[in-house]
Design a protein around this motif. Structure first.
Motif, PDB file in Angstrom:
ATOM      1  N   ARG A 258     -62.006 -26.221 -54.237  1.00 22.62           N
ATOM      2  CA  ARG A 258     -61.553 -25.276 -53.216  1.00 22.62           C
ATOM      3  C   ARG A 258     -60.254 -24.555 -53.622  1.00 22.62           C
ATOM      4  O   ARG A 258     -59.361 -25.172 -54.188  1.00 22.62           O
ATOM      5  CB  ARG A 258     -61.307 -26.059 -51.916  1.00 22.62           C
ATOM      6  N   ASP A 259     -60.204 -23.252 -53.298  1.00 24.79           N
ATOM      7  CA  ASP A 259     -58.997 -22.485 -53.646  1.00 24.79           C
ATOM      8  C   ASP A 259     -58.705 -21.508 -52.512  1.00 24.79           C
ATOM      9  O   ASP A 259     -58.811 -20.306 -52.669  1.00 24.79           O
ATOM     10  CB  ASP A 259     -59.225 -21.745 -54.979  1.00 24.79           C
ATOM     11  N   GLU A 260     -58.396 -22.064 -51.354  1.00 26.46           N
ATOM     12  CA  GLU A 260     -58.245 -21.216 -50.153  1.00 26.46           C
ATOM     13  C   GLU A 260     -56.865 -21.306 -49.528  1.00 26.46           C
ATOM     14  O   GLU A 260     -56.381 -20.333 -48.957  1.00 26.46           O
ATOM     15  CB  GLU A 260     -59.270 -21.657 -49.082  1.00 26.46           C
ATOM     16  N   ARG A 261     -56.243 -22.490 -49.610  1.00 26.14           N
ATOM     17  CA  ARG A 261     -54.993 -22.701 -48.861  1.00 26.14           C
ATOM     18  C   ARG A 261     -53.801 -22.628 -49.805  1.00 26.14           C
ATOM     19  O   ARG A 261     -53.574 -23.558 -50.583  1.00 26.14           O
ATOM     20  CB  ARG A 261     -55.019 -24.075 -48.180  1.00 26.14           C
ATOM     21  N   ALA A 281     -55.651 -12.462 -51.226  1.00 31.24           N
ATOM     22  CA  ALA A 281     -56.632 -11.659 -50.485  1.00 31.24           C
ATOM     23  C   ALA A 281     -57.778 -11.236 -51.401  1.00 31.24           C
ATOM     24  O   ALA A 281     -58.934 -11.166 -50.960  1.00 31.24           O
ATOM     25  CB  ALA A 281     -55.947 -10.431 -49.884  1.00 31.24           C
ATOM     26  N   GLU A 282     -57.488 -10.987 -52.662  1.00 34.21           N
ATOM     27  CA  GLU A 282     -58.528 -10.532 -53.587  1.00 34.21           C
ATOM     28  C   GLU A 282     -59.579 -11.601 -53.843  1.00 34.21           C
ATOM     29  O   GLU A 282     -60.656 -11.308 -54.332  1.00 34.21           O
ATOM     30  CB  GLU A 282     -57.907 -10.149 -54.933  1.00 34.21           C
ATOM     31  N   ARG A 283     -59.231 -12.879 -53.572  1.00 33.58           N
ATOM     32  CA  ARG A 283     -60.229 -13.929 -53.829  1.00 33.58           C
ATOM     33  C   ARG A 283     -60.521 -14.772 -52.591  1.00 33.58           C
ATOM     34  O   ARG A 283     -60.886 -15.941 -52.697  1.00 33.58           O
ATOM     35  CB  ARG A 283     -59.823 -14.781 -55.012  1.00 33.58           C
ATOM     36  N   GLY A 284     -60.307 -14.194 -51.428  1.00 29.62           N
ATOM     37  CA  GLY A 284     -60.701 -14.860 -50.180  1.00 29.62           C
ATOM     38  C   GLY A 284     -59.827 -16.039 -49.794  1.00 29.62           C
ATOM     39  O   GLY A 284     -60.209 -16.873 -48.978  1.00 29.62           O
ATOM     40  N   ALA A 285     -58.629 -16.138 -50.384  1.00 30.54           N
ATOM     41  CA  ALA A 285     -57.691 -17.198 -50.003  1.00 30.54           C
ATOM     42  C   ALA A 285     -56.639 -16.595 -49.072  1.00 30.54           C
ATOM     43  O   ALA A 285     -56.612 -15.385 -48.842  1.00 30.54           O
ATOM     44  CB  ALA A 285     -57.035 -17.773 -51.252  1.00 30.54           C
ATOM     45  N   ALA A 286     -55.759 -17.433 -48.525  1.00 29.77           N
ATOM     46  CA  ALA A 286     -54.679 -16.926 -47.671  1.00 29.77           C
ATOM     47  C   ALA A 286     -53.447 -17.797 -47.835  1.00 29.77           C
ATOM     48  O   ALA A 286     -53.540 -19.015 -47.997  1.00 29.77           O
ATOM     49  CB  ALA A 286     -55.127 -16.895 -46.215  1.00 29.77           C
ATOM     50  N   ALA A 310     -53.068  -8.639 -44.904  1.00 26.16           N
ATOM     51  CA  ALA A 310     -54.148  -9.204 -45.715  1.00 26.16           C
ATOM     52  C   ALA A 310     -53.590 -10.265 -46.660  1.00 26.16           C
ATOM     53  O   ALA A 310     -52.564 -10.051 -47.303  1.00 26.16           O
ATOM     54  CB  ALA A 310     -54.831  -8.103 -46.518  1.00 26.16           C
ATOM     55  N   GLY A 311     -54.263 -11.419 -46.709  1.00 21.59           N
ATOM     56  CA  GLY A 311     -53.831 -12.484 -47.619  1.00 21.59           C
ATOM     57  C   GLY A 311     -52.774 -13.392 -47.023  1.00 21.59           C
ATOM     58  O   GLY A 311     -52.406 -14.384 -47.631  1.00 21.59           O
TER      59      GLY A 311
END
Ligand SMILES: C[S@@+](CC[C@H](N)C(=O)[O-])C[C@H]1O[C@@H](n2cnc3c(N)ncnc32)[C@H](O)[C@@H]1O
Length: 454
Positions: A258-261, A281-286, A310-311
């Motif tokens: 996982r690479d989101e948080r 933001a470019e890879r759906g993480a924040a 965004a992001g």
């Protein structure tokens, strides 16, 4: 020299004197005081540039000029009225550090002292500055600095105008061979660097020259960055190339699963957080920005909203020594720790005079606590980047080594593959990176990548 009373004071010199007073007496920051004073005096363009060099150069070179003035005055400098001493420093900078003709440097300083202090002090200023004008800077340094052979660091402390303890600390980090080059680089104000936040701006739409290492940066030749449309719209920002590289290195480090948080634990005022959020933001993480101080947390929130949000997952005002996160919950963490800032002296003229060895000891204790806490929040397989804008070993290698010693679940990884374009940047620990103003024309950022094994 006799002068008529009521002679007009040069507004540029009067403005520079006001800046020095605010920096000295009110603990002001040169870069914040300057715009306010310039606008009060209605000074723009070349006049504003002259006042900026006059005030910032005088603050930066204060140790050199005070050594010269001490040799020209037959009582200790602390017994000279502070407003007169400020004016003498300004006059000395014009004589020794700028190309102002001696008669203009002396007469305008004397007028300033007569107008702002007294007629008698004007005569004193005249006599002192005439003595200063008898030699150039190199001859004065030969005269007033300890000889390099007898006391190399003492010589550089005067010649390059740094506190002695800072010279010693920087020497341990950079080595004797490059010490003089580093200190000299600290005395050259840097060009403004912009970052085009990915997904929001491209660097083609920014003026200036592309930066050599960051693919998102440009260096401006001059002009007001706020007048660049992408900056005004929050799609680009002012950011040192070294700071850009910190954000880019963390984003480039591979993570397992996982690479989101993403979390920036010391986010204020939000420069690196803005770049990281754009990349997230470019890879759906924040990214969540954590910041202790209210006003700085608001700056991060403002940076987040000016980029459209965004992001950004949010901005939290909290103490990151007790971060409001569960164990092993974040995929990527930036810990851009509070530090002495002794790697960013180029852009903060007064910083070298404010810091003390006592600050260093306090900051090191805080850095260790913050890094251990960041290690708790990092999940196994994630990436934690520890960064400082100081190359001082107590804040860099020693903090990381101490925390690794206390936490066997953490290990040091190699950050260098994630900054492939940067030469000669090996840091003091295996795999760490140390950038330098005199080598890379960036702030002296330190980067260490940590992983958690269990
Ligand atoms: C080096 S600055 C960060 C610069 C930021 N990363 C940027 O690029 O704009 C360190 C920040 O940490 C904040 N700070 C200090 N102690 C803190 C703590 N215990 N918890 C969270 N933030 C803290 C400071 O207020 C400061 O804004």
């Amino acid at each position: 020299m006799s002068r008529p009373r009521g002679r007009r004071v040069d507004p540029a010199r009067a403005a520079a004197l006001e800046v020095l007073r605010a920096v000295r007496a009110e603990d002001g920051y040169t870069n914040l005081v300057l715009p306010a004073v310039l606008s009060q005096h209605g000074l723009t363009g070349r006049d504003a540039a002259f006042v900026t060099e006059l005030a910032a150069g005088t603050v930066r070179r204060q140790a050199t000029y005070d050594a010269v003035l001490a040799a020209c005055i037959d009582r200790p400098l602390r017994k000279v009225e502070t407003a007169v001493l400020d004016a003498l420093r300004l006059g000395t900078h014009q004589l020794l550090g700028m190309r102002v003709p001696a008669h203009a440097a002396i007469s305008t300083t004397v007028d300033l002292v007569r107008a702002k202090v007294s007629q008698g002090a004007g005569g004193f200023a005249n006599a002192v500055l005439r003595k200063v004008s008898a030699r150039d800077l190199a001859a004065w340094i030969d005269e007033v600095a300890p000889s390099s052979d007898a006391d190399a660091h003492g010589h550089l402390a005067v010649a390059e105008s740094h506190p002695r303890w800072v010279v010693d600390a920087l020497a341990s980090a950079v080595g004797e061979d490059e010490l003089a080059a580093l200190l000299a680089a600290d005395n050259v104000p840097p060009r403004v660097t912009l970052v085009a936040r990915p997904g929001r701006a491209t660097r083609d739409e920014l003026p200036g020259t592309p930066t050599p290492y960051s693919p998102y940066g440009v260096t401006l030749e001059g002009g007001d960055p706020a007048a660049v449309p992408a900056v005004a719209e929050g799609r680009a920002g002012v950011q040192d190339e070294g700071s850009q590289l910190v954000a880019l290195a963390l984003a480039a480090a591979p993570v397992e699963g996982r690479d989101e948080r993403w979390v920036d634990l010391c986010a204020g005022p939000g420069g690196k957080a803005s770049l990281l959020a754009a990349l997230a933001a470019e890879r759906g993480a924040a990214l969540t920005g954590v910041e202790l101080h209210h006003h700085r947390a608001r700056l991060v929130a403002r940076a987040a909203s000016s980029g459209g949000g965004a992001g950004f997952a949010g901005v939290v005002q909290a103490d990151a020594t007790r971060a409001p996160y569960a164990d092993a919950s974040a995929d990527r963490i930036l810990l851009d720790a509070p530090c002495t800032g002794l790697g960013a002296l180029r852009r903060r003229p007064e910083a070298r005079w404010r810091r003390t060895p006592g600050d260093l000891a306090e900051l090191v204790a805080l850095q260790r606590t913050l890094l251990a806490e960041a290690g708790r929040v990092l999940r196994p397989g994630g990436a934690l980047l520890y960064a400082t804008c100081s190359p001082v070993l107590a804040e860099t290698a020693e903090v990381v080594t101490a925390v690794l010693g206390d936490h066997p679940e953490l290990r040091l990884d190699d950050v260098r593959p994630h900054l492939p374009a940067v030469p000669d940047a090996d840091g003091p620990l295996p795999g760490s990176v140390q950038l330098w103003p005199h080598r890379h024309a960036t702030d002296a950022m330190f980067l260490a990548l940590l992983r958690r094994t269990s």
